[in-house]
Every structure is written in structure tokens, then in C-alpha cells.
Motif scaffolding. Structure first.
Motif, mmCIF file in Angstrom:
data_model
loop_
_atom_site.group_PDB
_atom_site.id
_atom_site.type_symbol
_atom_site.label_atom_id
_atom_site.label_comp_id
_atom_site.label_asym_id
_atom_site.label_seq_id
_atom_site.Cartn_x
_atom_site.Cartn_y
_atom_site.Cartn_z
ATOM 1 N N SER A 77 0.841 -1.196 0.000
ATOM 2 C CA SER A 77 0.000 0.000 0.000
ATOM 3 C C SER A 77 0.870 1.238 0.000
ATOM 4 O O SER A 77 0.394 2.331 0.260
ATOM 5 C CB SER A 77 -0.899 -0.015 1.225
ATOM 6 O OG SER A 77 -0.081 0.055 2.370
ATOM 7 N N ALA A 82 -5.604 3.883 5.781
ATOM 8 C CA ALA A 82 -6.766 3.024 5.594
ATOM 9 C C ALA A 82 -7.372 3.135 4.189
ATOM 10 O O ALA A 82 -7.797 2.130 3.612
ATOM 11 C CB ALA A 82 -7.815 3.341 6.654
ATOM 12 N N GLU A 83 -7.368 4.348 3.644
ATOM 13 C CA GLU A 83 -7.968 4.532 2.315
ATOM 14 C C GLU A 83 -7.221 3.709 1.253
ATOM 15 O O GLU A 83 -7.831 3.065 0.401
ATOM 16 C CB GLU A 83 -7.857 6.000 1.946
ATOM 17 C CG GLU A 83 -9.105 6.591 1.363
ATOM 18 C CD GLU A 83 -8.967 8.100 1.315
ATOM 19 O OE1 GLU A 83 -8.578 8.599 0.255
ATOM 20 O OE2 GLU A 83 -9.214 8.738 2.364
ATOM 21 N N TYR A 85 -5.400 1.069 1.904
ATOM 22 C CA TYR A 85 -5.634 -0.353 2.196
ATOM 23 C C TYR A 85 -6.929 -0.811 1.532
ATOM 24 O O TYR A 85 -7.005 -1.887 0.952
ATOM 25 C CB TYR A 85 -5.723 -0.575 3.717
ATOM 26 C CG TYR A 85 -4.392 -0.837 4.390
ATOM 27 C CD1 TYR A 85 -3.335 0.048 4.256
ATOM 28 C CD2 TYR A 85 -4.194 -1.972 5.166
ATOM 29 C CE1 TYR A 85 -2.125 -0.181 4.880
ATOM 30 C CE2 TYR A 85 -2.986 -2.215 5.800
ATOM 31 C CZ TYR A 85 -1.953 -1.315 5.658
ATOM 32 O OH TYR A 85 -0.767 -1.553 6.264
ATOM 33 N N GLN A 86 -7.958 0.043 1.672
ATOM 34 C CA GLN A 86 -9.246 -0.301 1.078
ATOM 35 C C GLN A 86 -9.074 -0.458 -0.445
ATOM 36 O O GLN A 86 -9.520 -1.449 -1.033
ATOM 37 C CB GLN A 86 -10.262 0.814 1.402
ATOM 38 C CG GLN A 86 -11.605 0.677 0.719
ATOM 39 C CD GLN A 86 -12.464 -0.446 1.320
ATOM 40 O OE1 GLN A 86 -12.561 -0.581 2.537
ATOM 41 N NE2 GLN A 86 -13.058 -1.281 0.470
ATOM 42 N N TYR A 89 -5.916 -3.370 -1.226
ATOM 43 C CA TYR A 89 -6.104 -4.723 -0.707
ATOM 44 C C TYR A 89 -7.531 -5.235 -0.949
ATOM 45 O O TYR A 89 -7.730 -6.257 -1.605
ATOM 46 C CB TYR A 89 -5.748 -4.782 0.786
ATOM 47 C CG TYR A 89 -4.300 -4.428 1.060
ATOM 48 C CD1 TYR A 89 -3.299 -4.741 0.141
ATOM 49 C CD2 TYR A 89 -3.913 -3.786 2.216
ATOM 50 C CE1 TYR A 89 -1.973 -4.428 0.371
ATOM 51 C CE2 TYR A 89 -2.578 -3.473 2.465
ATOM 52 C CZ TYR A 89 -1.615 -3.786 1.539
ATOM 53 O OH TYR A 89 -0.312 -3.472 1.772
ATOM 54 N N VAL A 90 -8.510 -4.514 -0.412
ATOM 55 C CA VAL A 90 -9.882 -5.031 -0.485
ATOM 56 C C VAL A 90 -10.424 -4.915 -1.913
ATOM 57 O O VAL A 90 -10.801 -5.927 -2.522
ATOM 58 C CB VAL A 90 -10.809 -4.303 0.526
ATOM 59 C CG1 VAL A 90 -12.217 -4.866 0.427
ATOM 60 C CG2 VAL A 90 -10.260 -4.435 1.939
ATOM 61 N N GLU A 133 -7.724 0.060 12.134
ATOM 62 C CA GLU A 133 -8.562 0.004 10.935
ATOM 63 C C GLU A 133 -7.803 -0.702 9.797
ATOM 64 O O GLU A 133 -8.363 -1.531 9.075
ATOM 65 C CB GLU A 133 -8.954 1.441 10.538
ATOM 66 C CG GLU A 133 -9.729 1.581 9.241
ATOM 67 C CD GLU A 133 -11.100 0.907 9.282
ATOM 68 O OE1 GLU A 133 -11.495 0.425 10.350
ATOM 69 O OE2 GLU A 133 -11.754 0.836 8.221
ATOM 70 N N THR A 134 -6.502 -0.390 9.654
ATOM 71 C CA THR A 134 -5.711 -1.004 8.579
ATOM 72 C C THR A 134 -5.700 -2.530 8.739
ATOM 73 O O THR A 134 -5.838 -3.259 7.761
ATOM 74 C CB THR A 134 -4.274 -0.452 8.601
ATOM 75 O OG1 THR A 134 -3.822 -0.431 9.947
ATOM 76 C CG2 THR A 134 -4.197 0.933 8.001
ATOM 77 N N ARG A 136 -7.999 -4.325 10.176
ATOM 78 C CA ARG A 136 -9.331 -4.861 9.849
ATOM 79 C C ARG A 136 -9.509 -5.001 8.336
ATOM 80 O O ARG A 136 -10.103 -5.954 7.852
ATOM 81 C CB ARG A 136 -10.426 -3.959 10.440
ATOM 82 C CG ARG A 136 -10.653 -4.241 11.926
ATOM 83 C CD ARG A 136 -11.939 -3.605 12.415
ATOM 84 N NE ARG A 136 -11.798 -2.164 12.544
ATOM 85 C CZ ARG A 136 -11.383 -1.541 13.642
ATOM 86 N NH1 ARG A 136 -11.084 -2.245 14.713
ATOM 87 N NH2 ARG A 136 -11.279 -0.228 13.681
ATOM 88 N N LEU A 137 -8.923 -4.052 7.603
ATOM 89 C CA LEU A 137 -9.029 -4.135 6.140
ATOM 90 C C LEU A 137 -8.212 -5.316 5.594
ATOM 91 O O LEU A 137 -8.616 -5.976 4.638
ATOM 92 C CB LEU A 137 -8.579 -2.819 5.502
ATOM 93 C CG LEU A 137 -9.554 -1.649 5.760
ATOM 94 C CD1 LEU A 137 -8.907 -0.312 5.453
ATOM 95 C CD2 LEU A 137 -10.838 -1.827 4.940
ATOM 96 N N GLU A 140 -10.360 -8.262 5.940
ATOM 97 C CA GLU A 140 -11.428 -8.299 4.938
ATOM 98 C C GLU A 140 -10.879 -8.860 3.623
ATOM 99 O O GLU A 140 -11.514 -9.716 2.989
ATOM 100 C CB GLU A 140 -11.958 -6.869 4.733
ATOM 101 C CG GLU A 140 -13.334 -6.818 4.142
ATOM 102 C CD GLU A 140 -13.836 -5.378 3.987
ATOM 103 O OE1 GLU A 140 -13.540 -4.527 4.861
ATOM 104 O OE2 GLU A 140 -14.506 -5.117 2.965
#
Ligand code: S3P
Length: 476
Positions: A77, A82-83, A85-86, A89-90, A133-134, A136-137, A140
Motif C-alpha cells: 500500500s 486506511a484509504e 488499504y481499502q 487490498y480489499v 482500521e488497517t 481490519r481491512l 477483509e
């Protein structure tokens, strides 16, 4: 097998090389067209640029390369939050699964998903409910691979040639021992050499393993013990204690991550712990020392030893012994260390294994000298021909280049037959002349002192070395 490898970074590039070497067809994906062009020029496998967070780009990629048997998501990343990561990754996983529905998916995650701070041993069944949060992503994205009967590799802290924050920070004097009430003896850290991380990914793909696998070495060690051992090895003061950094990206944890599950499937790390990597990976210590040298922010720490370099016959061993005696230092000769370990003479090593093998042995011996102090080290004349030896030599001590005319060198070396490089067709004078042409610029670039010995007795040369070294260390 045709394999799509997304992310050709520190681990991805190594994995792509391993897959290719094992006969698989690899398509490597990078984020920037520049890296794709660089890799395509360097590598025997195909590299393409693609933005995996954009569904349309991935579906174009599918049209371009067709079906694949497996894909590995190991993109980074790039320090994003977090953005990122979303997106990477997700969303990246979702797009890959949608465009390559036939492929077996492998997602590379991180052992940072284990939030434990109690020093317990965790395995793949342990709770992995990250507090950040990172984290948790990451979970996911993991679940997307697992839902598609794929695998998740949870990688520990990655280090390898060119990257080791632990060692670099220590060498630059910025590391601190992390201690708090929860971990009064220091917190446990979990690491993996990049070569082993890559071999684990190849293992998971080739065996089509399903489920979660921790990818970590065999060591159970605290950050504190690791730093203490490293400080001894690099002759540095023990770092001071500092409170844990709450803002760490991987979160503050204290746990031992077990690799038993992966090991039980037949994988084992080439480097079971950080210290075996320091001694067995020819590039690790040298590459980190050279990062520090090139950084020029902080001067490189120089161990209190004296190193003698110079051509065969320049008097390194004789002068070195006198210097050692004068200063009360120990004396070692790298050639002798090599012959002791090989249990045969240098001409025999050259004849049986070739010069390249001799050079590997010579570098290994140099790494074994890490941690020495108050030692005079006489080296083989060709030790400076291997670039990776130079940062090690520089760190290991004060370097003196003993010079002498080729005629004198030829006379001195004529006395024995122990030097395979002087046994060829060429006359020793011509060969020595050629060697000095090749090597003088390198001797010059690493030496702190050079002494032209033709007009000096060995006692006089030794006096020059000893006094200059004394001055050098007294000023540091
Ligand atoms: C060599 C020098 C030798 C020995 C080997 C190769 C060289 O050591 O390491 O024969 O490449 O110059 P000395 O310099 O101690 O003779």
C-alpha cells in the motif's frame, strides 16, 4: 503453471524469480509503468503495469493475458493509510477475483493482524481481531481469498539484503529498546527473511494449499535481545530504553507467531533466525552497512581493529604480527581462517572449487569477524575484488594499504608456491603488475592510510600502522 503475481516489490520480485526458475510462466504486475519497463528489461519474465484498484484496468489485463491458474496478491500500500488499504487490498482483491474467477487466489497478509500483547504463542487458530482500521481491512481482504478456496500468507516483519530497519536504525544510533509494563523483558518480535517469504509463497502455490498460513522464521526472540546481540556483533553501545511507539503502523504487539502449520506441510526457512541470516546471507550485513555509508547522515561506526590490505607479498602478515604485538592485539589472517575451515591449502581450494568458491569463503570469513575487537586482521590480496566485502572491511576497523614495488613483491612471493594466481603462464612480475593496475583504485578507495614499504623495515612499517591507528581511534 501460468501465474499472475501482483506486486513485484521486495518479496514479489523474489517470488517471481523463483516461479520462473521452477519453470512456471510468470506475469508480474507493478503499479508504475517505469517499474514494469525496468523489470521487463532485467527479468526473463513478463512485467506489466496495472492499477489493481481500478476494476476496468484489471478487466483489460484479463483480456490482454488470458486465463491464469493462480494469482498472488502481494502488492504494497506504499505506506498509505486506511484509504489505500481499502483501494489496494480489499478492492484490488475483489477486482482480481471477478476478472480471474478460474484462478486459485493467494493473498499475502501480515502477522500484524494478531493483536496479542501478552507474550503468548499464536497460531492460525488464534484470535486475529486487529485493533487498527488497517488491520481490519487486511482481514477483509484475507476473507475474500478464503471464501474462494484460496490461501492467506501472514507474513512477519520482512528483512533481507538492502532492507533491515532493525540493523539500520541500530547502526545509525536511532533504535531504542521497547519496554513497558506488559513486556518488562522486551516485546517479542517476529521476522522473516525475504528469500524465505518468497519460497513460502511458491510453496503455497505449488501445493495449492488452502487456508491461513503464518510465514515467520523459527526464532522466539524479543526486540531487546535482538538489539543486544546486534550491538555486540557490531561493536556498538547498547541502545537506551524507550517507551513503545503507539503510532506504529503494525501496532504494538507482544506475541510469538508460530510457523508450525506451514512447516508441517514441508516448508522450512533457509534462515531460521536473523543471526543465521547475518552470517549466511552474503549480502545482508554488507548491504545495510553500505546504506549507512551512502546515507552520510551519521558516520559509520568503525570497530577497534586494524585491517591490512595490499597485494601478495606486501608484508601484511609479517607487519600485522608486529603491530599486534606492539598494541597487545590479537592477530588473524583471513587466508589462514579459510584454510583452517576448508582443511586444505589455498592452491587446493582453487584447483578443486575454483576462484569463485574461494571468494565466497573469503567473504564468509569476513562476516565471521563481526564482533571482533582489538584484533589485527591481515587479508588476502584479492579481498577487495568483491564489492560486498568493502562495507564490511570499512566497518571492521582502521584500514592500512601496504604498498610495494612489483619487483619487490615478485621477489618476496618467489619464496613459496602457495599463491595460485602467480602460477599461471604469465611471469609473476607481469601478473603482479596487472593486478596492481586493477586493484590500486579499490585499495585506495577503502584505505585510511597507505604506506609505501620499499624503503622501510618491517618494524618501521608496523610503527606507522600502530601509531596511525592509535590516533585514529583516539579521535573517534
Ligand atoms: C590472493 C592473495 C592471497 C590469497 C589467494 C589470492 C589474491 O593472499 O588470498 O592466493 O587474489 O591476491 P596474500 O595476499 O596473503 O598472498
Amino acid at each position: 503453471m501460468k501465474i499472475l503475481l501482483i506486486g513485484c516489490g521486495f518479496v514479489g520480485e523474489r517470488a517471481a524469480d523463483l516461479f520462473h526458475a521452477a519453470g512456471h510462466e510468470v506475469v508480474g504486475i507493478t503499479h508504475s509503468p517505469e517499474s514494469a519497463a525496468r523489470l521487463s528489461a532485467q527479468k526473463p519474465w513478463k512485467a506489466l503495469a496495472c492499477n489493481i484498484s481500478a476494476a476496468a484496468d484489471i478487466s483489460d489485463l484479463r483480456k490482454q493475458i488470458g486465463a491464469v491458474q493462480a494469482f498472488i496478491h502481494c502488492a504494497s500500500s506504499s505506506k498509505g493509510g486506511a484509504e489505500m488499504y481499502q483501494a489496494v487490498y480489499v478492492n484490488g482483491m475483489k477486482h482480481l477475483l471477478a476478472s480471474f474467477p478460474e484462478a486459485w487466489p493467494l493473498y499475502t497478509s501480515s502477522t500484524s493482524v494478531y493483536p496479542q500483547t501478552d507474550g503468548s504463542t499464536v497460531d492460525e487458530t488464534s484470535s486475529a481481531e486487529p485493533t487498527k482500521e488497517t488491520g481490519r481491512l487486511l482481514r477483509e481482504a484475507e476473507n475474500l481469498a478464503l471464501d474462494h478456496q484460496g490461501a492467506v500468507a501472514r507474513l512477519a516483519g520482512i528483512y533481507g539484503a538492502g532492507r533491515s530497519f532493525l540493523l539500520k536504525n541500530l547502526l545509525e544510533g536511532t533504535s531504542g529498546i521497547e519496554i513497558n509494563e506488559g513486556a518488562p523483558e522486551g516485546r517479542l518480535i517476529n521476522q522473516i527473511h525475504a528469500d524465505d517469504a518468497a519460497s513460502a509463497l511458491v510453496h503455497l502455490v505449488t501445493h495449492k494449499l488452502i487456508g491461513i498460513y503464518n510465514v515467520v522464521d523459527d526464532a522466539k526472540i524479543t526486540q531487546r535481545d535482538c538489539l543486544l546481540k546486534l550491538a555486540t556483533l557490531f561493536s556498538l553501545p547498547v541502545p537506551s530504553i524507550k517507551p513503545p511507539d503507539a503510532a506504529r503502523k503494525r501496532g504494538w504487539t507482544h506475541k510469538h507467531v508460530s510457523n508450525s502449520k506451514l512447516r508441517n506441510t514441508g516448508w522450512s526457512p533457509q534462515y531460521p533466525d536473523y543471526f543465521s541470516a547475518l552470517s549466511d546471507d552474503p549480502q545482508l550485513a554488507a548491504s545495510i552497512l553500505s546504506l549507512v555509508i551512502n546515507d552520510q547522515e551519521k558516520p559509520l561506526h568503525r570497530a577497534e581493529n586494524i585491517i591490512l590490505i595490499g597485494l601478495m607479498g606486501s608484508g601484511k602478515s609479517t607487519v600485522g604480527r608486529i603491530v599486534a604485538q606492539k598494541l597487545g592485539f590479537q592477530f588473524v589472517d583471513t587466508d589462514h581462517l579459510i584454510t583452517d575451515q576448508a582443511r586444505c591449502s589455498i592452491p587446493e581450494i582453487f584447483a578443486r572449487e575454483g576462484e569463485a568458491s574461494f571468494r565466497r569463503r573469503e567473504s564468509a570469513v569476513l562476516r565471521q569477524l563481526l564482533g571482533r575487537k582489538h584484533t589485527v586482521i591481515a587479508t588476502g590480496g584479492g579481498i577487495i575484488t568483491q564489492p560486498m566485502n568493502l562495507p564490511l572491511l570499512k566497518h571492521l576497523g582502521f584500514i592500512t594499504w601496504l604498498e610495494a614495488s612489483t619487483e619487490l613483491l615478485a621477489r618476496r612471493t618467489a619464496a613459496n608456491n602457495e599463491r595460485p594466481l602467480l602460477r599461471g603462464e604469465e611471469s609473476p612480475v607481469i601478473k603482479l603488475h596487472r593486478l596492481i593496475q586493477e586493484r590500486a583504485p579499490i585499495y585506495k578507495s577503502v584505505a585510511d592510510l597507505r604506506i609505501l614499504t620499499d624503503e622501510l623495515t618491517q618494524q618501521e612499517s608496523a610503527y606507522g600502522v600502530a601509531e596511525s591507528a592509535r590516533l585514529f581511534f583516539s579521535k573517534r
